[in-house]
Structures are given as C-alpha cells and as structure tokens.
Scaffold this motif. Structure first.
Motif, PDB file in Angstrom:
ATOM      1  N   ASP A  90       0.832  -1.203   0.000  1.00 48.78           N
ATOM      2  CA  ASP A  90       0.000   0.000   0.000  1.00 48.78           C
ATOM      3  C   ASP A  90       0.872   1.260   0.000  1.00 48.78           C
ATOM      4  N   ARG A  91       1.987   1.191   0.728  1.00 51.10           N
ATOM      5  CA  ARG A  91       2.861   2.361   0.833  1.00 51.10           C
ATOM      6  C   ARG A  91       3.665   2.606  -0.437  1.00 51.10           C
ATOM      7  N   VAL A 111       2.776   1.711  -3.691  1.00 51.50           N
ATOM      8  CA  VAL A 111       2.021   1.948  -4.924  1.00 51.50           C
ATOM      9  C   VAL A 111       1.586   3.404  -4.911  1.00 51.50           C
ATOM     10  N   PRO A 112       2.108   4.205  -5.848  1.00 53.64           N
ATOM     11  CA  PRO A 112       1.757   5.625  -5.818  1.00 53.64           C
ATOM     12  C   PRO A 112       0.298   5.851  -6.166  1.00 53.64           C
TER      13      PRO A 112
END
Lengths: 229, 229
Positions: free
Chosen positions: A20-21, A23-24
């Motif tokens: 989650d962190r 993936v922009p």
C-alpha cells in the motif's frame, strides 16, 4: 511532474512486492519494483534523504549511505539525532529513505507540461542499530565505496576509537519502489506550432578535475578510479 | 559527514531564528540561518524532498518546488497523496522540505574522514492548500521559473482546465536552517604521509547540450537562457 509513461516491471523474484505504501496514488505507470533498477539508482546516488518522525512531526535529513546486497547502511556520529533514536527504541526507528537523480529538464511549450526526467527510489522500513563489529566494518567499507567505488581498499581502515565514535544503522530493502520519468516532451497537439523552444536539457554528471590536498606527497599519483568520470 | 567547520551566521533581521528543530544536535558549527544563503541554496535546486507523516510513518517524496520571497510552493496533481492530505486537514499538513546539493567528494587518507562537501536547507512548517487563483498562478510561474529562470514568460500559460487539475501547496520560510560542509580534507596529522591520494573531487554541474523536440519547427531558435550553463 507531467510526462511520458515508463513501463512497469513485472512482479517476480527479481522484483520487490508492492505494498500500500509503495504503490503511488498518481502516475502508477511510472513506478517500478525491479530489483536491478532499484539497486542501480541507489548505487548511483551520493546522498539520500532520510525521513523519520520526531515528536509527531516529519524530519528529513540528507545522509550518506551504502548498500550491501539487500541492505542499506547509514552512518553518523553516535550523538546525532536519528542514530540516537534508533539505539533507544528496541523495535527500531520507522524511516523512509529516498534517493533521487535529476537527469534532464523537460521544457514543454505549455507551462503545464514542464517537467523533469528523474529516477528515484523510496525505501520504507525500520532502521536498526548495527552492533555486530564485523557487520559494522563491512557497512563502513560500503559507505566509503559508495562515495568512490574501490576506495575503501585504498584508505586507512577505521581504528577502534573511530569505530566507537560512529553509529551505523541498517535498513532492509524490502518495501521499496522506484519511480521514474524518461522520454521527451509531452505537449498537447494543438500547442506544437507555438513559437516556444521545446525539448530536453540534460544535466551534466560526473567528476570535475580532482584537487589534490595541499599536504599530499608529490609521489602519490592520482588513482585510476578518479580518472573515469 | 566529517569535515571542516563553516562559520555560523549571526542572528539578525537577515537571518531565520533558530528553534529546537533547526539547531542540529551535531556539527552545529556547520549550521547557518542566513536568509540570503538559504535562498541561494533553494534557488539552485531542482528537486526537494518533502517529508510528511502518514498513518504515523514517515514518507519522503521528491518534488519540484518554487520560491516567491519567503514562501515555497509545491505542486502536483489534485489526486496525489500529500496534496490531498493538505486539502483535507483544516490546520494544514506538517511537512519538512529538504534540498541538498552535493558539491564535491572529500577523499581522505583515512576511511573515517571521507566526506562530501554539500549545502542543504531544511524547512519545517505547515503546508497549506493555495486556493486564491492569483497566488496559484504566481506559484505555478515560480515553479516553471525555478526549473529554468525566465521560462514562464516563454511558454503557454496554464488554462482553466490545467489550473483546476493542479494542486499547489505553500510553505512559509520561517523555521529554516542551512547546513553545509566546505573546505578540504581533514585527516589526522599522523595519516598525512600515508600513500593514499587525498583531495577533493568536484562534481560537474550545469546543462548538457539541449535536445530539441522532434516536432519543433526549425525556425524556433534555442533560447538564450539555455546557452548559459
């Protein structure tokens, strides 16, 4: 930063697993998780920007770093703030280390499409104090070799006092992503005939002429690793 | 980063007031609060590293920025994470924006005294969404002029749709410090006769040869602001 799309690398053993962190939210097409690419971007940089949280507020400090395989090392005085914070907290210190190269300025005919070509790596993780003397020594060699490859073998190794005065933290390459913009100008079709120059302005890289220390004995030659730019 | 001391600037109207956050725990002799120096370092950079806290964890992202007087502007898509976070939070988003230039590699005879000459600025503050259309337009001009000075006047200004798609946040230059290492090698006296080359390796800066866009009309000349490196 507006621009051309860079293909995303496949997810495989040769790639970091997106989280989650990493993936922009935007321009996800510019993200890559390819290990080789990530290593190359990290190895080319001199300074990373180390972020951590202090009293609930973000702090971002420039720092030298080195890489050994899938591990990054950051060093500093044992008195410096992030390094003391790492030592204090048993579970380590949550950090984000980011390395960015600016390759070219992208001058579009429209203000909106101005951009830069860049390559960056963002590493999220928990930094831990390095206490094992052998790992610490290898990490410090990596830090010196990161500045100039091959240099640690051509300098006096740290002595006991110097090693004791230096704190080293490690950060595993686990939650990692690269992001890059490559390619040319991305103007709107109706703007192509505007009278503004458009194109790429590459930024120069490499070594300038080395400046020998005033105390250097005249018989010491300039090492070969400094003549390659 | 080991090295030579740089004198601290006096505290005056021409300087930022040091705070707990902007006085470094180490190498405080390398810190400066001089406004002119801070502005010069900021204006020379292409990319800053923007730190913020998300779910209690630090995030550091590279970003373009521009300066208008005592205010920095960062822009991005209205969908990007930090810019959405700014808009959501009424009191703004706590950020730390850091800009670093690496000027030279410092090769000492001892591994311990290897370093780099650098100049950095760290800005702490609360980022706010820019909603005033006039301020937003000026900020976007500043962002383009930051990439190449004078360029905003030589490009098509943003239209309504482009302005609406771009979010801009501002950060006041208030809690600010510079930190720099300058000068030469700082070896121990007993190491001076070691057979290792020591000195500075400056890093090259400036523009390479511009590459015109393939669609550029042949009568459009290379602008003068690109020939000055």
């Amino acid at each position: 930063m507006q621009g051309t799309e860079t293909p995303t690398s496949p997810s495989s053993a040769d790639a970091y697993t997106p989280t989650d962190r990493t993936v922009p939210t935007r321009s996800a097409d510019r993200a890559s998780y390819d290990r080789e690419l990530v290593h190359a971007i990290l190895d080319e940089g001199y300074v990373g920007h180390l972020g951590f949280v202090r009293d609930g507020r973000p702090v971002v400090l420039p720092t030298l770093y080195g890489r050994v395989g899938e591990r990054l090392y950051v060093h500093g005085s044992t008195g410096s703030r992030p390094l003391r914070m790492t030592g204090q907290a048993d579970p380590g210190l949550a950090v984000c280390l980011t390395v960015t190269h600016v390759d070219a300025l992208v001058l579009a005919r429209s203000a909106f499409h101005h951009s830069i070509n860049y390559r960056s790596v963002v590493v999220h993780g928990i930094a831990h104090d390095v206490t094992d003397p052998q790992e610490k020594r290898a990490a410090l060699d990596a830090l010196v070799d990161h500045v100039v490859p091959g240099r640690s073998a051509d300098s006096r190794p740290g002595n006991k006092k110097e090693l004791a005065a230096t704190a080293v933290i490690r950060l595993d390459l686990d939650e990692v992503s690269a992001k890059l913009r490559t390619g040319g100008v991305n103007d709107e079709p109706e703007d192509l005939s505007l009278p503004h120059w458009a194109g790429l302005v590459p930024l120069r890289k490499g070594y300038g002429d080395p400046i020998a220390d005033g105390d250097l004995a005249p018989e010491v030659p300039l090492p070969g690793y400094l003549t390659v730019s």
